[in-house]
Design an enzyme around this catalytic site. Structure first.
Site, PDB file in Angstrom:
ATOM      1  CG  ASN A 191      -3.077   3.658  -0.628  1.00  0.00           C
ATOM      2  OD1 ASN A 191      -2.373   2.773  -0.685  1.00  0.00           O
ATOM      3  ND2 ASN A 191      -3.907   4.107   0.402  1.00  0.00           N
ATOM      4  CG  MET A 234      -1.766  -1.513   1.453  1.00  0.00           C
ATOM      5  SD  MET A 234      -2.523  -1.699  -0.326  1.00  0.00           S
ATOM      6  CE  MET A 234      -3.158  -3.286   0.249  1.00  0.00           C
ATOM      7  CB  CYS A 235       1.094   3.936  -2.012  1.00  0.00           C
ATOM      8  SG  CYS A 235       1.594   2.355  -2.768  1.00  0.00           S
ATOM      9  NE  ARG A 236      -1.209   5.885   3.363  1.00  0.00           N
ATOM     10  CZ  ARG A 236      -2.284   5.858   3.993  1.00  0.00           C
ATOM     11  NH1 ARG A 236      -2.718   6.613   5.044  1.00  0.00           N
ATOM     12  NH2 ARG A 236      -3.443   5.063   3.510  1.00  0.00           N
TER      13      ARG A 236
END
Lengths: 277, 277, 277, 277
Positions: free
Chosen positions: D112, D1-3
């Protein structure tokens, strides 16, 4: 050895400067004609003045010819004072802290050439660096040590004098180590307003260095050239090797001399290393 | 701050050592439990003894958890003496020359902790390095300077004495700069035959360090464990933090002490910095 | 375009293979003599068989000539079956997933040349890849797509037939897109036991490829050469260009042919692309 | 996952946006509070509109927190429309072509979340991509495939409709593979004029997404805040997690909805995936 370019004048996109000329600096990273090495693939760096007082510096350990970020940035950053440098390592590691241009405050510095047998004289040279500056040494190149010596000898007050003293000191230390020709260099430095370019070697056989002809003259000779129509009279480029083959566009910087690019008349002077007292 | 692991014993694949344990060093690069920083993502290094006299060193500026080459090599390299280190920079650049372990001849060195306000004492410390060694400084970390001081003070002849003298000197220089607690460290060093592990801080609150219980004991307590069945009695691991939660497997290295892993009986001694005469 | 080397025989240090020859592969990364490009600086890769069934692969986006990890590993890894490849990108990004050798299970694959106007035929080619393999495509090169086509056409069962069918298919697809000469290649592939080397181009003007003379013959001609004394009779090297100028040591692989390096007698056969039925 | 972070409004230095907030995106790369992973260290990317029609994109495989070039550029680049993304890989390689934002013409895209079991549905999804676009796939992420599907379904003409169709298609293909919850996403996209932000997951438990309160309101509540005094009424930020703890400054984007940031009144609508006909 390396190749470099210093630009001062009408703000241009870095792409126009670094990628578009016939024999561009990026082209030179793969196929240098006048360099000691034909390939300059051991990292690169670009510095430019724009937002704020201090210049920005972008460095990479990848060869310039295949760095996508460089291509991206070049297409979107415009500046009127640009330094660019492609590196061919003479032995020190390929890492960002060894890429030029080096920066101190609002000063940029880049170097082609080498301090002969740097490994042997490194400690003597670094001990002469102002202790307050010593702490900021980050890389391991002769070029950064040379920059810090120039700063120690007053680069920020009087660049020609400081470089003459730094080179005189390096020549002196080298010879005390039995090195016949301690110094080989072309150097560019800037405070964001003026650019100084130096060409010197102890041996008197210095790396190549060229400066562009006055834009006014080029405009007269090439009245249909749209680039020359667009550039201000103050625009000037200094390069390790010409960016193309346009007759009349490039002039060799004489041996043992330095030039100043500045508002109004540019200057060209003799360069004389000053040995330590 | 950082995390590290030193292994000596039955030759194993690096993969068994670095990736397979429950709370492996690679796991610690993302989720350290006992470190000052939970993330140790500023590069890593692995050193091992195998072919030839001198150890191999593989370093990368990428986080260890996502470096494919590390995973590849770990699955194909077998060694009986391995150092591994994951870095959390305390300010110096993320570059291979700042990654541990450092090497000099057949010696490896890695460090967790820091020389307090290194920037201020850097020059005084580096001037004390043997001039012949000074030339080989490649990076900009306190840890490399510490290694070179230990070499200067005789690491290759008597490691405990050399480290005690180096730390005594660093404590001395730090205090002369008004630094209350100059030194914070766990250190591992090896010549390819023995491994020395040190734990010390001027403040007496040192970074965590653990050593594994004797394999003979573990084998007795865990008769069904296939790993313990396979490892020789001489096998020992020293780590910044335990690689899992097996009761009885890990023992804290006491404050201000050092251990020696060697053929026959290992040793544990008090560590006393020696101030300069 | 690229340069590559495949070695099969007496286990040697990678350093002996990659760095020590007069015109070594590492030297070719800066100064190729026979390549389309003199510089092959867009990453590299090394694969070798050793521990375990599957080969190890080490890849980097840095030029091979200045990669410290390559030099380290080369000095400490010994193998009897080695693939090495230096890349000059024909346009696709410089990233590890685009570096050769590619691996699938215990198979390695590397390629010099290109699928002409790959961008245009890419989708048609990739749709023909076995759906189970498609999922494992990681990079964006023509070479990886070619490898996956060869796997689809049965590389693991009958390499020459699979490559002939893959090339026949690529030629067919290319021509259906109006491409006159769709294929340009030298290829090496191995299962860890045998090595196959292919040379072909639709145009009949293929990239250079050479194989070493029988060690027994070399030993006879050069009785004082310590290297030839040490290498087994089974030892053989296939290279994009000779590693030196030793008379009698290198033989050109003929146009449109492939060779098999194996225990006992090696083989050389004609290569005939097989168009899809 | 990411931001990620999307900014539209008064031109600011990237540094003000990425580094200066209390819980900045750079801080989130080491210490995310609301993300699935606390560390987002698998590369990053920044896109911005400025010179020319097409946006610039700067990407790196290094963690954002220690990338010197990012810090340099952030201090010297000013823009009124900025996308920034920090990555935590869900398995695909860490390489620039897998970093967000992705670009096509004057469009940027970042994501995301993930397409569940992407490996299994990858081929079916990529076969649905417009063949003319397929050729430009460079990386191996689900996010890039998702972007190309949205382009295929008309992103450039009607972004909400195209994303609804792309997601409906992905949900459909996923379910046909027996995947219960195929889609998990927050997405931002822009053409340089407007910004669209989407929040959706098949499961109805989507990754966090927030938008900033109207500057006019913030200015009223915090009359002494110099930042709010300086920003135009049109300025708006959309972020994976709030950049600080200022009461009243951040509002959660509701489940299954999308917003449009544009000149004049911004909009917030329900998001309904459209299954293929």
């Amino acid at each position: 050895m390396c190749r470099w370019l210093a630009y001062s004048g009408t703000p241009v996109l870095l792409h126009e400067l670094l990628f578009e000329p016939a024999h561009s600096l990026i082209d030179q990273s793969l196929h240098s004609r006048l360099g000691v090495e034909t390939t300059n693939g051991d990292g690169f760096g670009v510095g430019w003045y724009g937002e704020g007082n201090d210049p920005a510096v972008f460095k990479s350990v990848e060869p310039a010819w295949n760095d996508r970020n460089l291509r991206e940035l070049a297409g979107h950053i415009r500046s009127g004072l640009v330094f660019a440098h492609i590196r061919a390592s003479t032995g020190t590691p390929v890492q960002q802290t060894n890429c030029h241009p080096f920066r101190h405050g609002n000063w940029l510095w880049m170097h082609n050439g080498s301090i002969t047998r740097f490994h042997e004289v490194k400690r003597d040279l670094q001990l002469a660096i102002d202790p307050a500056l010593y702490l900021d040494l980050e890389g391991s190149t002769d070029s950064e040590t040379f920059f810090f010596l120039a700063l120690t000898f007053g680069l920020e007050d009087d660049p020609p004098s400081a470089v003459e003293r730094a080179v005189g000191f390096i020549d002196h230390v080298g010879r005390s180590h039995g090195i016949e020709f301690p110094m080989q260099m072309t150097v560019a430095t800037s405070d964001g307003t003026r650019v100084w370019g130096f060409r010197y070697s102890t041996e008197g056989k210095s790396r190549s260095l060229f400066y562009s002809t006055l834009v006014a003259t080029l405009r007269q000779e090439y009245p249909d050239n749209p680039l020359f129509a667009r550039l201000s009279d103050e625009t000037r480029i200094v390069v390790s090797e010409p960016l193309g083959d346009l007759p009349g566009a490039w002039n060799e910087v004489p041996e043992s001399s330095y030039g100043v690019i500045q508002e109004g008349q540019d200057e060209l002077h003799h360069f004389t290393p000053r040995p330590p007292a």
